[in-house]
Structures are given as C-alpha cells and as structure tokens.
Design a protein around this motif. Structure first.
Motif, PDB file in Angstrom:
ATOM      1  N   MET A  58       0.247  -1.257   0.394  1.00  0.00           N
ATOM      2  CA  MET A  58      -0.195  -0.140   0.051  1.00  0.00           C
ATOM      3  C   MET A  58       0.552   1.250  -0.557  1.00  0.00           C
ATOM      4  N   ALA A  59       1.971   1.165   0.759  1.00  0.00           N
ATOM      5  CA  ALA A  59       2.620   2.844   0.675  1.00  0.00           C
ATOM      6  C   ALA A  59       3.134   2.247  -0.192  1.00  0.00           C
ATOM      7  N   ARG A  60       3.658   1.691  -0.791  1.00  0.00           N
ATOM      8  CA  ARG A  60       4.033   1.845  -2.233  1.00  0.00           C
ATOM      9  C   ARG A  60       3.711   2.158  -3.480  1.00  0.00           C
ATOM     10  N   TRP A  61       2.104   1.225  -4.090  1.00  0.00           N
ATOM     11  CA  TRP A  61       0.903   2.283  -5.143  1.00  0.00           C
ATOM     12  C   TRP A  61       0.733   2.985  -4.482  1.00  0.00           C
ATOM     13  N   TRP A  62       0.402   3.946  -2.828  1.00  0.00           N
ATOM     14  CA  TRP A  62      -0.291   5.186  -2.281  1.00  0.00           C
ATOM     15  C   TRP A  62       0.435   6.376  -2.980  1.00  0.00           C
ATOM     16  N   GLY A  63       1.702   6.187  -3.152  1.00  0.00           N
ATOM     17  CA  GLY A  63       2.081   7.228  -3.567  1.00  0.00           C
ATOM     18  C   GLY A  63       2.630   7.006  -5.043  1.00  0.00           C
ATOM     19  N   GLU A  64       2.372   6.327  -5.747  1.00  0.00           N
ATOM     20  CA  GLU A  64       2.022   6.130  -7.607  1.00  0.00           C
ATOM     21  C   GLU A  64       1.282   6.391  -7.376  1.00  0.00           C
ATOM     22  N   TYR A  65      -0.018   6.269  -6.981  1.00  0.00           N
ATOM     23  CA  TYR A  65      -1.291   6.702  -7.569  1.00  0.00           C
ATOM     24  C   TYR A  65      -1.857   8.347  -7.545  1.00  0.00           C
ATOM     25  N   ALA A  66      -1.166   8.803  -6.486  1.00  0.00           N
ATOM     26  CA  ALA A  66      -0.766  10.244  -5.085  1.00  0.00           C
ATOM     27  C   ALA A  66      -0.804  10.559  -6.912  1.00  0.00           C
ATOM     28  N   ILE A  67       1.121  10.413  -7.045  1.00  0.00           N
ATOM     29  CA  ILE A  67       1.767  11.317  -8.571  1.00  0.00           C
ATOM     30  C   ILE A  67       0.891  11.298 -10.097  1.00  0.00           C
ATOM     31  N   ALA A  68       0.468   9.773 -10.507  1.00  0.00           N
ATOM     32  CA  ALA A  68      -0.269   9.674 -11.005  1.00  0.00           C
ATOM     33  C   ALA A  68      -1.965  10.290 -11.997  1.00  0.00           C
ATOM     34  N   ARG A  69      -1.958  10.547 -10.466  1.00  0.00           N
ATOM     35  CA  ARG A  69      -3.198  11.215 -10.931  1.00  0.00           C
ATOM     36  C   ARG A  69      -3.238  12.174 -11.208  1.00  0.00           C
ATOM     37  N   ASP A  70      -1.879  13.172 -11.309  1.00  0.00           N
ATOM     38  CA  ASP A  70      -1.772  14.142 -11.722  1.00  0.00           C
ATOM     39  C   ASP A  70      -1.167  14.370 -12.548  1.00  0.00           C
ATOM     40  N   PRO A  71      -1.627  14.294 -14.035  1.00  0.00           N
ATOM     41  CA  PRO A  71      -0.744  14.545 -15.268  1.00  0.00           C
ATOM     42  C   PRO A  71       0.586  15.313 -15.492  1.00  0.00           C
ATOM     43  N   GLU A  72       0.171  16.617 -14.759  1.00  0.00           N
ATOM     44  CA  GLU A  72       1.520  17.523 -14.929  1.00  0.00           C
ATOM     45  C   GLU A  72       2.304  17.361 -13.162  1.00  0.00           C
ATOM     46  N   LEU A  73       2.215  16.663 -12.805  1.00  0.00           N
ATOM     47  CA  LEU A  73       3.092  16.102 -11.791  1.00  0.00           C
ATOM     48  C   LEU A  73       3.761  14.473 -12.105  1.00  0.00           C
ATOM     49  N   ASP A  74       2.586  14.068 -12.388  1.00  0.00           N
ATOM     50  CA  ASP A  74       3.642  12.406 -13.295  1.00  0.00           C
ATOM     51  C   ASP A  74       5.146  13.517 -14.143  1.00  0.00           C
TER      52      ASP A  74
END
Length: 115
Positions: A58-74
């Motif tokens: 969960m720690a890994r994928w929580w962070g991955e999703y938190a970034i990926a949900r914002d295309p600009e940040l990603d």
C-alpha cells in the motif's frame, strides 16, 4: 507537490486507504498503472499467504497513484528522473534532480484520503 494534487479541481481525490479502493481509483484515473499494480499484488500479496506484505504494498502504490492522478506532476517527476539519468554530466546536478523527485514522492506518499 503541486497545488492541484492537494485538492484543486480536475485532480481526483485520494481514495480510502484500502487495496480495493486504491485499485478502483487506479482503474478509473490512472489505468496505465494497473498492469504493474495487479502483477505486484499477485506476486507479493495474493500468492504470499502472508498479510504482513500489505502495508509495504500500500505504501508503494499509494504514492505511485498520488503522483499519477495528476498528469502535470507525473510528467514533472518523470522529467526530473529522466534528466538525472540521461542528460546530466555533473553528479551534483543529477543528485539534486533525484532529491527533488524523491521529495515529491515522499510528499505524495503522505497524501491523505480525500485530499
């Protein structure tokens, strides 16, 4: 982290902090992550017969999703990492770029449900 990722319109809020809710959010808002998410789940959680792996998952994928949900940040994090790996000839500059990307990843991992 950008202001958008912290709750501005257009960026989906973080889901409940459960594997099921996170997977549903990935399906809806960041489907490019789904194959790796599912493969990681199957290899390290579903077939492990050991629930102690769930917090790390969960720690890994929580962070991955938190970034990926914002295309600009990603795109920004990807560009930082790409520049450090492929464009920098100065070790100090590469280190600074990777530290910036790492700081963004750490902040993303601390995002709370609903943010």
């Amino acid at each position: 982290m950008t202001t958008a990722a912290m709750g501005e319109p257009g960026i989906p809020p973080m889901p409940e902090r459960t594997p099921k809710a996170l997977r549903e959010a990935i399906v809806q808002h960041a489907p490019q992550l789904l194959p790796d998410f599912d493969a990681h789940w199957k290899r390290y959680v579903a077939d492990a017969y050991d629930i102690t792996t769930v917090p790390a998952f969960m720690a890994r994928w929580w962070g991955e999703y938190a970034i990926a949900r914002d295309p600009e940040l990603d795109a920004h994090v990807t560009a930082l990492e790409h520049r450090a790996a492929h464009e920098c000839t100065d070790a100090a500059e590469a280190k600074a770029l990777l530290e910036e990307a790492s700081n963004i990843r750490h902040m993303a991992a601390r995002t709370e449900p609903g943010q």
